[in-house]
Structure formats: C-alpha cells, structure tokens
Design a protein around this motif. Structure first.
Motif, PDB file in Angstrom:
ATOM      1  N   VAL A 169       0.841  -1.210   0.000  1.00 59.20           N
ATOM      2  CA  VAL A 169       0.000   0.000   0.000  1.00 59.20           C
ATOM      3  C   VAL A 169       0.865   1.245   0.000  1.00 59.20           C
ATOM      4  CG1 VAL A 169      -1.770   1.266   1.275  1.00 59.20           C
ATOM      5  CG2 VAL A 169      -1.837  -1.231   1.202  1.00 59.20           C
ATOM      6  N   ASN A 172       1.885   2.167  -3.321  1.00 53.49           N
ATOM      7  CA  ASN A 172       0.756   2.352  -4.242  1.00 53.49           C
ATOM      8  C   ASN A 172       0.534   1.174  -5.185  1.00 53.49           C
ATOM      9  OD1 ASN A 172       0.052   5.006  -3.328  1.00 53.49           O
ATOM     10  ND2 ASN A 172       1.837   5.796  -4.433  1.00 53.49           N
ATOM     11  N   ASP A 175      -4.789  -0.865  -3.320  1.00 53.95           N
ATOM     12  CA  ASP A 175      -5.665  -0.010  -2.521  1.00 53.95           C
ATOM     13  C   ASP A 175      -6.242  -0.880  -1.407  1.00 53.95           C
ATOM     14  OD1 ASP A 175      -7.715  -1.576  -3.570  1.00 53.95           O
ATOM     15  OD2 ASP A 175      -8.337  -0.065  -5.035  1.00 53.95           O
ATOM     16  N   TYR A 179      -5.849  -4.745  -0.611  1.00 54.90           N
ATOM     17  CA  TYR A 179      -4.935  -5.026   0.503  1.00 54.90           C
ATOM     18  C   TYR A 179      -5.523  -6.015   1.479  1.00 54.90           C
ATOM     19  CZ  TYR A 179      -2.824  -4.578   5.084  1.00 54.90           C
ATOM     20  OH  TYR A 179      -2.281  -4.869   6.299  1.00 54.90           O
TER      21      TYR A 179
END
Length: 499
Positions: A169, A172, A175, A179
């Motif tokens: 996360v 990036n 999201d 996750y």
C-alpha cells in the motif's frame, strides 16, 4: 525453573521484537495510509475473530493443558491427543461458521452503519480457522515444553508479514479493497509453520486413540472444557467487546483511533504472556505432584518480574506520549488518555502475575469460571454506560475497571483457598522506583519543532529512562532473576566487543 527462565526470556525477546515491528505498522503506517474507518474495520474483524476462536475450540486447549499428563506418552503418539483436538476444534469451527452465516444480518446491523464491515464480513471465517488451528498446535507444543515457536510465529512472524503486506500500500501497488486479501493471508499464514514444527516434536501422531477416554476421565475432561469455554469466552469479551461496542455505539472511525492507542496497553503485557506460556506446563506438573511450594515461588517471581518490565515500558510510553503523537494525524490526538487509562489497568494486571493461570489449573478452577462469567455482564454494562458519555475514554475506563476487578478477586481466592499471597515489599519498591525515575526524567527539557528533533528527543529520553530505572532496579535487588539476566547480557556485550 531454568526451563521457565530460558523460555520466558527467549519468548520475551521475540515478543518485543514483534512489538517493534507492530509499532511501525500500527502507529506509523496504518494511520498514515489508511482511513480511521479502515483501521477500525480490521480491528473489529480481529475482535470478532478472537471471540469466535474461543468458542470454536470448545475449551479443548485449556482442558488439554490441564490434563495433558494423562495423555503424555511419546511412544504411543500421546494417546490420540492431536486427533481428539482436531476433531473437537474443527467441529467447533463448523458450528461457529454456521452460526456466523445465520446471524450475519444481525451482527452487521449491530455495528457501524457504513458498508465497510458488511462488504468484508466473510473474511472472519478464514482468519478464525487459521487461528483455531494455530492455537491447537501451539498448545500441543507448549505442553511438550516448546513455548518459543508459537511465540515467535504469533508475536513476530505474523506482525512482520502484516508489515510486508502494508508496504504494497505504501508503494501504491494496492488499494484497501485489494490489501485486505493480503492482510488475511498475513494474519493466517503462521498456522503452516506451526503445524510443521508440531510434526517434528517427539510423539507426533494424528492417529485416533481413545484409550485414555474412560467414562470417568471423559466426564472430568468434558466438565473442565465446558467451564473453560465460559471462562475463555468471558476473557475474550473483556478484551475485545470494547472495540465491537465502539463500532456499534460510536463509529468505525473511533474504533480505529481507540485500537491504535490500545496497542500500547498490549505491549505492556507481553512479558506476562511469555511468562504464562513458559510456566503453564510446570504449574500443571506441580499440581499433579502436589508441589505447591514451587507454584508459590513461580507466583511471587511472576508478579515482581512482570511488574518491573511493565513499569519500564509504562515510563517509556508516558514520558514520550506527546512526541509519539507528533507522528500521527491530528484526529488521533484523542487517543492519549486511552493509553494512560489502559496502562494503569495493565499495571495492576502485571502486579498480580500468574493468578489467573494458577487458579484455572488448580482444583478450584470453577471459581475462575464464575468470576469471568460475572465479568460479561459488568463489562457490557460499563461500556454501555460509559461509551455514550466519554466515547473512547469510556471504553478504556470500562476495560481498566474490569481488569482490576477480576485480578483482585483472583488474588483473594488464591490467598483464601491455596494460601498463596505473592506480594512482598518488592512490589511497592518497584512502583516507587518507577515514580522517582519518571519524575527525574520528566525534568529533561523537551527538544521539538521538527520531526527529526522529536526523534532525537524520544531517543535520549528513552535512553535516560532505561539507564536510570535499570540501574536503580539492579542495585535495589528487587529481582535476582533480572539481575542475573542483566549481568549475563552485559557480559555478552563486553565479550563481543573484545572479539
């Protein structure tokens, strides 16, 4: 006693290694890269999971520890112990899963009104199954005097995997909706190496063998299991109902703030958890041989040792609390008092040592069941009254009061029934040393203004706490065991420097 010292020491090292990893995740990464509601969701899932795990085990782990002396026989695969455990725990999990599915709408309606919990509800099942199996195999290993593996996997490896998943996360790659799949995997994976380790212990066997389960022993085992279901369920209610009720009476956002702050209370109790795991099989054997003097010695030493470690951590948290919150978003500021309130309750828990373990393994284990069941009503009532008035601080007060209540009664019962009173003059000495050390270190001027200066302030303040508190504890000789450990550590450091 040497077994307890060694395993408790190593378990404590792994536990606090996990604390460092968990601190990075819980206090820095989660609040920075997730919304409060998302943090609240993960903690509510874990809270429900721990309660379901306790029900699913059907009291087998507690009864298995209590009566393992009847099964212990490596040549004959420990008399079908693991087969019986798997049969009981998987049956319990199946029943719990059916209950969760049937009651899904009611459970969701009782929580935060956002869709977040509803959309991720079924993640409860895999993490519950993994934890049920982990606890069963860890309990088996613990009964064979291996308490280190489970601690290493549960306190360090699991948290390290969560940290690794968080990096996806941070960079990036994922999201939150993606996750959470990795989070479930990170939470659950530790069961696989635990099972592998169990297969390497002497006497491992999954073959059925009911030779031990005579009608008389089956009644004993079943009765104890039933009573410990109630006891264990009550324990989980005390520990996790605050987060569940916060999500119901307040919001997942408040639950996220509360859970982040509550992490510090759990850190203080790590040494007692390690000591508990290392001591349980020794206490079981001591009751079996009626060696109450050994249990009294363990009890006294557990109170002093765990309180010393807990006071040191409390000083580190309390004297750095403003610095720590500099690294959190502003809306987490309300968690400061949660930390202080929960820490006070935890200090009382540490000061009373292994009272719960000793009572649960003693002939008077029924009393522990009555105490813990009474706590369900008290804890729910306190949360119901205090959360609407004081919010997250109300939940913290409810947990602290509950902690003091059940430890106080356990202490009184052990004194009454077994003539075990562990408190000595060393307990007030430790508390006095904590207060004086705290007052001295609090006089150090604060260095702030930038994040870098804050880190420097945390570093030298923590060093001052450790040095001053550690030196006074050492010279006061309140714990010969800790003094021995400190001398050994110093010798290892100095000998390493000469190489």
């Amino acid at each position: 006693m040497n077994v307890i010292k060694r395993q408790a020491f190593l378990s404590t090292i792994f536990s606090y290694g996990g604390v460092v990893v968990g601190f990075i995740s819980q206090f820095f990464l989660f609040p920075t890269f997730f919304d409060k509601e998302e943090i609240g969701l993960l903690n509510v899932l874990l809270s429900y999971m721990y309660i379901l795990v306790q029900i699913s085990s059907l009291g087998f782990n507690a009864a298995g520890s209590r009566f393992f002396v009847n099964f212990r026989d490596a040549k004959h695969g420990h008399r079908g112990f693991l087969f019986l455990g798997l049969m009981v725990c998987l049956s319990g999990f199946l029943l719990c899963s059916i209950g969760v599915i049937v009651l899904k709408d009611w459970i969701i309606a009782s929580n935060d009104k956002s869709r977040l919990f509803a959309d991720n509800f079924y993640f409860l099942l895999p993490i519950t199954l993994a934890t049920v199996l982990f606890n069963m195999f860890d309990n088996y290993a613990k009964n064979l005097y291996d308490t280190i593996t489970g601690t290493f996997l549960g306190q360090f490896v699991q948290r390290f995997l969560i940290l690794l998943s968080l990096l996806l996360v941070v960079f990036n790659i994922l999201d939150f909706s993606q996750y959470i799949w990795f989070w479930v995997l990170a939470v659950s994976f530790y069961v696989l190496p635990m099972i592998w380790k169990a297969t390497k212990l002497e006497g491992f066997s999954l073959k059925p063998d009911f030779s031990v389960m005579t009608p008389h022993f089956t009644r004993q085992f079943t009765t104890y299991s039933f009573l410990t279901i109630l006891t264990g369920f009550s324990s989980m209610i005390i520990l996790y109902i605050d987060k569940i009720m916060l999500s119901k009476l307040s919001s997942l956002g408040d639950t996220g703030v509360y859970s982040t702050a509550a992490f510090f209370g759990s850190v203080m109790g790590m040494s007692l958890i390690a000591l508990n795991k290392a001591s349980t099989p020794i206490i079981v054997d001591s009751f079996a041989s009626n060696d109450l003097d050994k249990i009294k010695t363990i009890y006294k030493k557990s109170c002093t040792t765990s309180l010393i470690v807990g006071c040191w951590i409390f000083l580190g948290i309390y004297l750095n609390i403003d610095n720590l919150f500099e690294f959190l978003p502003p809306d987490f500021e309300s968690g400061k008092w949660v930390i202080i309130i929960l820490s006070i309750g935890k200090l009382f828990d540490l000061a009373t040592g292994l009272n719960g373990t000793i009572l649960a393994l003693s002939p008077y284990y029924r009393y522990d069941t009555y105490i813990m069941v009474s706590l369900i009503g008290l804890t729910i009532l306190l949360n119901q009254i205090l959360i609407p008035i004081y919010g997250i601080n109300g939940a913290a007060i409810a947990l602290a009061v509950a902690t003091i209540y059940y430890n106080g009664i356990r202490y009184a019962l052990l004194w009454w029934k077994l003539d075990m009173q562990p408190f000595t003059i060393d307990i007030p000495k430790v508390l006095l040393i904590m207060v004086l050390s705290g007052l001295a270190v609090s006089l150090i001027p604060v260095t702030g203004g930038t994040k870098f200066k804050t880190v420097i302030d945390i570093a030298y303040r923590s060093t001052a706490i450790t040095a001053l508190y550690g030196v006074i504890i050492y010279w006061s000789k309140v714990s010969p065991e800790l003094n021995t450990a400190m001398r050994s550590l110093w010798q290892n450091i100095t000998s390493f420097g000469k190489k």
